[in-house]
Motif scaffolding. Structure first.
Motif, mmCIF file in Angstrom:
data_model
loop_
_atom_site.group_PDB
_atom_site.id
_atom_site.type_symbol
_atom_site.label_atom_id
_atom_site.label_comp_id
_atom_site.label_asym_id
_atom_site.label_seq_id
_atom_site.Cartn_x
_atom_site.Cartn_y
_atom_site.Cartn_z
ATOM 1 N N ASP A 191 27.460 36.103 40.208
ATOM 2 C CA ASP A 191 27.733 34.684 39.961
ATOM 3 C C ASP A 191 29.253 34.512 39.994
ATOM 4 O O ASP A 191 29.962 34.904 39.061
ATOM 5 C CB ASP A 191 27.149 34.270 38.605
ATOM 6 N N GLU A 192 29.748 33.961 41.089
ATOM 7 C CA GLU A 192 31.203 33.902 41.307
ATOM 8 C C GLU A 192 31.892 33.107 40.202
ATOM 9 O O GLU A 192 32.958 33.493 39.711
ATOM 10 C CB GLU A 192 31.486 33.286 42.677
ATOM 11 N N ARG A 193 31.291 31.976 39.788
ATOM 12 C CA ARG A 193 31.941 31.151 38.765
ATOM 13 C C ARG A 193 32.078 31.903 37.453
ATOM 14 O O ARG A 193 33.120 31.840 36.791
ATOM 15 C CB ARG A 193 31.130 29.868 38.567
ATOM 16 N N ARG A 194 31.036 32.660 37.060
ATOM 17 C CA ARG A 194 31.098 33.398 35.797
ATOM 18 C C ARG A 194 32.066 34.581 35.888
ATOM 19 O O ARG A 194 32.739 34.923 34.918
ATOM 20 C CB ARG A 194 29.706 33.900 35.424
ATOM 21 N N ILE A 195 32.153 35.195 37.061
ATOM 22 C CA ILE A 195 33.097 36.316 37.222
ATOM 23 C C ILE A 195 34.530 35.790 37.152
ATOM 24 O O ILE A 195 35.424 36.425 36.555
ATOM 25 C CB ILE A 195 32.818 37.051 38.539
ATOM 26 N N ILE A 196 34.781 34.597 37.756
ATOM 27 C CA ILE A 196 36.121 33.984 37.625
ATOM 28 C C ILE A 196 36.426 33.713 36.158
ATOM 29 O O ILE A 196 37.540 33.942 35.675
ATOM 30 C CB ILE A 196 36.185 32.692 38.458
ATOM 31 N N GLN A 197 35.397 33.240 35.422
ATOM 32 C CA GLN A 197 35.582 32.968 33.994
ATOM 33 C C GLN A 197 35.890 34.246 33.230
ATOM 34 O O GLN A 197 36.727 34.265 32.318
ATOM 35 C CB GLN A 197 34.330 32.280 33.443
#
Length: 838
Positions: A721-727
Motif C-alpha cells: 500500500d504505497e500511501r501507508r508506506i509513505i506514511q
C-alpha cells in the motif's frame, strides 16, 4: 439154429397142450416164454426167421394157425421186443462212450496239470467261480480256501494286484483277454492269462520256470527299463536346465527344450539337426580333454543366453557310446556367494570397529578371528595372534602375564571355561583382573563348531552402577525433604514411590502407601478432600495411558479451601510422577492481581474508546476551521493585513498539525478495531522515498539537517500500500528530524533481499535507552530523553501497525553505537501473507 427151432417147437407144443384157452392163449404164452431169450440174445430175430423157414409144412401150418390165433397180440409182442432190444443196445453203446470220454478226460487232466498252475473259470451269469489246480502255488498255506486266490492283494504287491483286478473285470464284463507276467509277494514269477472260451471266462495262472521264467523276468526288466527310460527322457525333456547327449563322433543326438532355448534354436530337433553348441570353443576343448582324461568334467563357465551373460555349473560324463552333460544356472548362486563373502567381510569390518573384544575359535579350538579391540584389551602380540594359536595357549600366555583372574586351581577353571565348546547356550561371567579392571565375558557356541568370546570392560559400568545407587539414595533423601508432595506411579498404575509430604497433604497412612496401592485406591482415599471426577479421570489417564503421554497441569481446589497445583510428568521408564504444590497463598495474590489487571485493562479500553470518540468529534470542527483558514488566506476573499496573514498562517499550521494527530489517532483506532484494509499495488521505492521526504523538507531546511538517500539501483518495485508506506517513512523521518540536533545528518536507505524490501532510517540523536525500547511503539509513548522534540507519541505506533499489516517487521538495529537506526522489513509476497492471515 436147430437148438432154437427145437426149443420153439417144444414151446409151441407145450403151449397148445397146456393152455386150455386154445391156440391163441398158447401162442401168447409161448411168446411170453421166448421173449426174454429173444430180447437178450443178439441176432435172435434173424435166427428165428431162418428157423421158421426150415420148418416142415405141418409145423408151419400149426405155427401159422397158432399165430393167426394170436393175431394182434403177437404183433404187439414183437414190437415190444424190438423196442427193448434197441434200448438195451443204445445203453450199451452209451456206457462204452462214457468210459471212453472219462478215459480221455483223465488223460487230458493229467496232461493239463502236469505243471503247477491254477485255473479259475466263471460260467455265464455265475458269480462264484470254479477254481482248480495247485493253490499252494499262490497261497502259502493249503488250509486257506481257494477263493482267497481272488483276493489278489494277499499274494501280489498292491500295484500288480490292482492291475490283475482290472484285467479280470475287463475279461468278465467285455470278454477282453490278457496276458500278464507278475511277481508275487513271495518273489515267484507267474504268468496270468485270461480268455473267453465257450461262454466262460477262464483265467490260468501258472508258475514260470526255466527259460520261460527267464524270458518273463527279462520282459519285466525290459518293461521296467522302458518305463524308467521313458520317465527319464520325459524328465530330461521337461527339465529347466539345458541337457544334451553326444555320440562317439561328437555330434549332438539328444537335447531338451531348455538346450534349444539356450542355443536360440527353433526346437530340440532343430538344435540336433544343426548340431548347435552351448559353450564357447575354448570351453568345449577343455571339456573334451577332461572327458578323455578323467571321464568326468565339472566347471563353472560363462554362457551367453539371449544376449545376457550368465554363469552355469556345467557337468559332463563320458559314457558308453558318447557323453552326456547338463548346465545348471549358477548366476544366483554365484551372486549369493559373492554377497555372502561381502557380508562376511562387512561383518569382520564391523567387528573390527566394536569397542568389545571379539575372538572366534574354530572346532579345533584354534583362533580363527580376532578384532583389534581384543588385541588391545589383552595387549597381545599381533604375530602371535596371526599364528592361529589354540585356546589353551592364549590362556596360558595371559596367565603368565598376570592378566587373568587369580585362581586356586587354574586347570579346573580352564576346564570349566572350555565347557562352552560342548554347550548349547551362551554363558556369561565377570572377571575381576589383578589390575583392577572388571571384564564381562560372554561365551557363545558357534553352530558350525567352536566358541566366540566377547569381552567388555565393565569397570566404568560397575562404577556407574555404584554411583547410581548413591544417586538414588540422595534422590530419595531429597524427595523426603521436599515440601512439595511427590508420588511416582508405575506403568501398572501402582504407587512405587512417595514422600512424606504426599502422605501429609492428602492425610494418608505411610504404611498403606508402602503396599503399592493402585491409583484407583489412592483416588478413593483422596476423594473426601477432592471429589472432582473429571480431574481424577485426567490423572488416571495420565498414569495408566500408553499413547500420547504428555505432561498435564491441573489446579485442584479442595473442600478445605486450599488450592493445589498438580503436575503429571511422564517418566522415561513408563512411570508417571505426580507433584502437588500448595499454591493457596499465591492463588489469592494472583486473584487480586488479576482483578487489578482487569480493572486496568478496562480503564485502558475506556481510554481508547474515549480517544476514538474525541478524535471523531474533533475532526469535523478541525476540517471546518482549516477550510475557513484557507478561504481567508485566499486573495480572492479580500486583502489581509500582515498581522492577519501571520495569524492565519499560525491557525493553518496548528490546525494541520492537529488534523494530522487526529488522523493518526483514527488510523490507530481503525487498526486496533481490525477494520483497516490495505490497498495493494506496485510500489516504486524511489518515488515513495521522495514523496515521504517532501513532507519534511521545510523542517530539514529550518534545522539545517542534511538528508542522505541510499537506494539500491536494482531495487525495483514490490507489492504494498504505497500511501501507508509513505506514511511510515514520513513518520520515521519526522521522528529522526525531531530528535537530531541542528546541522546533523539523517540517512534513509532501501535494500532488496530474497524475500523482502528493507527501509532503514538513521539519525544522530541521543538514541533510545534500553529500558524504553520496548515501550516506544506503544500509544502515547515518546522517546523524549531530554530532547527538544515533543510529540503525542503516535508516530512509531503507526509505523509498527502499518508494517505489521503488510506482514513485515520493524526493529532497532543493535549494531548502531550512536543515534538510532530503525529498520522496516516489507515482504515481497503479499499473497502468501494474506493467505496465512486468512
Amino acid at each position: 439154429m436147430s437148438d432154437v427151432v427145437a426149443v420153439m417147437r417144444r414151446t409151441l407144443l407145450s403151449c397148445t397142450s397146456l393152455v386150455p384157452g386154445g391156440i391163441a392163449g398158447a401162442g401168447a404164452a409161448c411168446l411170453v416164454d421166448i421173449s426174454p431169450a429173444w430180447a437178450t440174445e443178439p441176432g435172435l430175430s434173424e435166427r428165428l426167421i431162418q428157423t421158421f423157414t426150415n420148418l416142415s409144412r405141418p409145423d408151419l401150418t400149426a405155427l401159422a394157425l397158432a399165430l393167426g390165433v394170436l393175431g394182434f397180440s403177437v404183433v404187439a409182442a414183437i414190437l415190444l421186443m424190438r423196442t427193448r432190444i434197441r434200448a438195451a443196445a443204445n445203453e450199451q453203446r452209451l456206457r462204452t462212450e462214457i468210459r471212453e470220454l472219462q478215459s480221455d478226460a483223465d488223460r487230458f487232466r493229467a496232461l493239463l496239470f502236469a505243471e503247477p498252475q491254477v485255473l479259475i473259470s466263471w460260467g455265464a451269469g455265475e458269480d462264484r467261480p470254479q477254481i482248480s489246480g495247485d493253490i499252494a502255488l499262490l497261497l502259502p498255506q493249503d488250509a486257506k480256501p481257494p477263493l482267497r486266490i481272488l483276493a489278489f492283494g494277499t499274494w501280489l504287491p498292491p500295484e500288480p494286484a490292482l492291475q490283475m483286478d482290472h484285467a479280470v473285470d475287463a475279461l468278465r464284463n467285455a470278454g477282453e483277454g490278457f496276458l500278464l507276467n507278475l511277481v508275487t509277494s513271495a518273489g515267484r514269477t507267474v504268468e496270468a492269462m485270461g480268455r473267453a472260451i465257450g461262454g466262460q471266462a477262464i483265467v490260468r495262472i501258472r508258475d514260470l520256470g526255466g527259460l520261460r521264467r527267464d524270458l518273463a523276468e527279462t520282459t519285466l526288466r525290459h518293461n521296467s527299463l522302458l518305463a524308467e527310460t521313458g520317465m527319464l527322457r520325459a524328465f530330461a525333456a521337461a527339465a529347466p536346465w539345458p541337457l544334451w547327449a553326444r555320440g562317439e563322433d561328437g555330434n549332438l543326438n539328444f537335447a531338451n527344450a531348455a538346450y534349444a532355448r539356450a542355443t536360440e534354436a527353433a526346437s530340440a530337433t532343430d538344435a540336433i539337426q544343426r548340431n548347435l553348441e552351448l559353450l564357447d570353443s575354448d570351453d568345449r576343448i577343455a571339456m573334451a580333454r577332461a572327458l578323455n582324461d578323467h571321464a568326468a568334467f565339472a566347471a563353472r563357465l560363462p554362457v551367453v543366453i539371449g544376449g545376457e551373460r550368465r554363469m552355469y555349473d556345467v557337468h559332463a560324463l563320458r559314457a558308453a557310446g558318447g557323453s552326456a552333460g547338463i548346465a545348471l544356472d549358477a548366476s544366483e548362486t554365484a551372486a549369493l556367494s559373492q554377497a555372502l563373502e561381502r557380508m562376511a567381510d562387512a561383518h569382520r569390518r564391523t567387528l573390527d570397529q566394536l569397542s568389545s573384544g571379539v575372538a572366534v575359535f574354530d572346532g579345533q579350538r584354534r583362533l580363527a578371528f580376532y578384532n583389534d579391540s581384543y588385541r588391545r584389551l589383552w595387549d597381545l602380540d599381533r604375530a602371535f595372534l596371526d599364528g592361529n594359536p589354540n585356546d589353551s595357549s592364549v590362556l596360558d600366555r595371559l596367565r603368565a602375564a598376570r592378566k587373568l583372574p587369580e585362581q586356586p586351581d587354574f586347570r579346573a577353571w580352564k576346564a570349566r571355561l572350555h565347557e562352552a565348546y560342548r554347550a548349547n547356550e551362551a554363558a556369561k561371567d565377570v572377571w575381576y583382573l589383578p589390575d583392577g579392571r572388571a571384564l564381562s565375558i560372554v561365551t557363545t557356541p558357534n553352530p558350525e563348531g567352536g566358541v566366540t568370546y566377547l569381552f567388555d570392560d565393565v569397570t566404568e559400568s560397575l562404577e556407574l552402577a555404584r554411583r547410581y545407587d548413591r544417586l538414588i539414595t540422595v534422590q530419595r533423601e531429597t524427595l523426603d525433604s521436599l515440601t512439595e508432595a511427590v508420588a511416582v506411579f508405575g506403568s501398572n498404575g501402582r504407587a512405587q514411590l512417595f514422600n512424606p509430604a504426599f502422605a501429609r497433604m492428602w492425610k494418608l497412612s505411610p504404611e498403606a502407601l508402602s503396599q503399592q496401592p493402585h491409583i484407583d485406591t489412592v483416588e478413593g482415599w483422596c476423594k473426601p478432600l477432592f471429589d472432582d471426577d473429571d480431574a481424577w479421570q485426567t490423572i488416571r489417564n495420565a498414569v495408566t495411558g500408553i499413547d500420547n503421554r504428555s505432561a498435564v497441569r491441573l489446579k485442584l481446589e479442595r473442600k478445605d479451601g486450599s488450592v493445589l497445583d498438580c503436575m503429571t510428568m511422564p517418566l522415561p521408564d513408563g512411570a508417571t510422577m505426580l507433584t502437588f504444590h500448595d499454591i493457596t497463598d499465591s492463588e489469592n495474590v494472583e486473584r487480586a492481581l488479576r482483578e487489578r489487571n482487569d480493572a486496568l485493562e478496562t480503564a485502558d479500553q475506556m481510554k481508547v474508546d474515549f480517544v476514538h470518540h474525541v478524535s471523531y468529534e474533533l475532526r469535523s470542527p478541525l476540517t471546518t476551521i482549516i477550510g475557513f483558514a484557507h478561504l481567508m488566506n485566499d486573495p480572492g476573499t479580500g486583502p489581509l493585513t500582515e498581522k492577519q496573514a501571520q495569524y492565519i498562517d499560525y491557525i493553518t499550521s496548528s490546525t494541520d498539525a492537529l488534523l494530522a494527530l487526529t488522523n493518526n489517532i483514527l488510523d490507530l483506532a481503525t487498526i486496533d478495531a481490525g477494520a483497516m484494509t490495505l490497498e495493494l499495488g506496485p510500489v516504486d521505492v524511489r518515488k515513495t522515498i521522495a514523496a515521504a521526504t517532501e513532507g519534511i523538507q521545510d523542517r530539514l531546511t529550518r534545522e539545517r539537517i542534511v538528508l542522505e538517500v541510499d537506494v539500491d539501483p536494482d531495487i525495483g518495485n514490490f507489492i504494498g500500500d504505497e500511501r501507508r508506506i509513505i506514511q511510515v517513512l514520513y513518520n520515521l523521518l519526522a521522528n529522526a528530524a525531531g530528535f537530531s540536533p541542528q546541522g546533523a545528518v539523517i540517512a534513509v536507505s532501501a535494500r532488496r533481499t530474497a524475500h523482502s524490501v528493507s527501509f532503514a532510517v538513521t539519525d544522530d540523536g541521543p538514541g533510545i535507552p534500553p529500558e524504553v525500547k520496548d515501550k516506544v511503539f506503544d500509544w502515547f509513548e515518546s522517546r523524549a530523553n531530554g530532547s527538544r522534540h515533543r510529540g503525542a507519541g503516535l508516530g512509531l505506533s503507526l509505523v509498527r501497525s502499518f508494517v505489521e499489516l503488510h506482514g513485515g517487521r520493524v526493529h532497532f538495529d543493535p549494531t548502531v553505537k550512536r543515534g538510532t537506526r530503525v529498520v522496516c522489513d516489507f515482504p515481497l509476497d503479499q499473497t502468501a501473507h494474506r493467505n496465512a492471515a486468512e
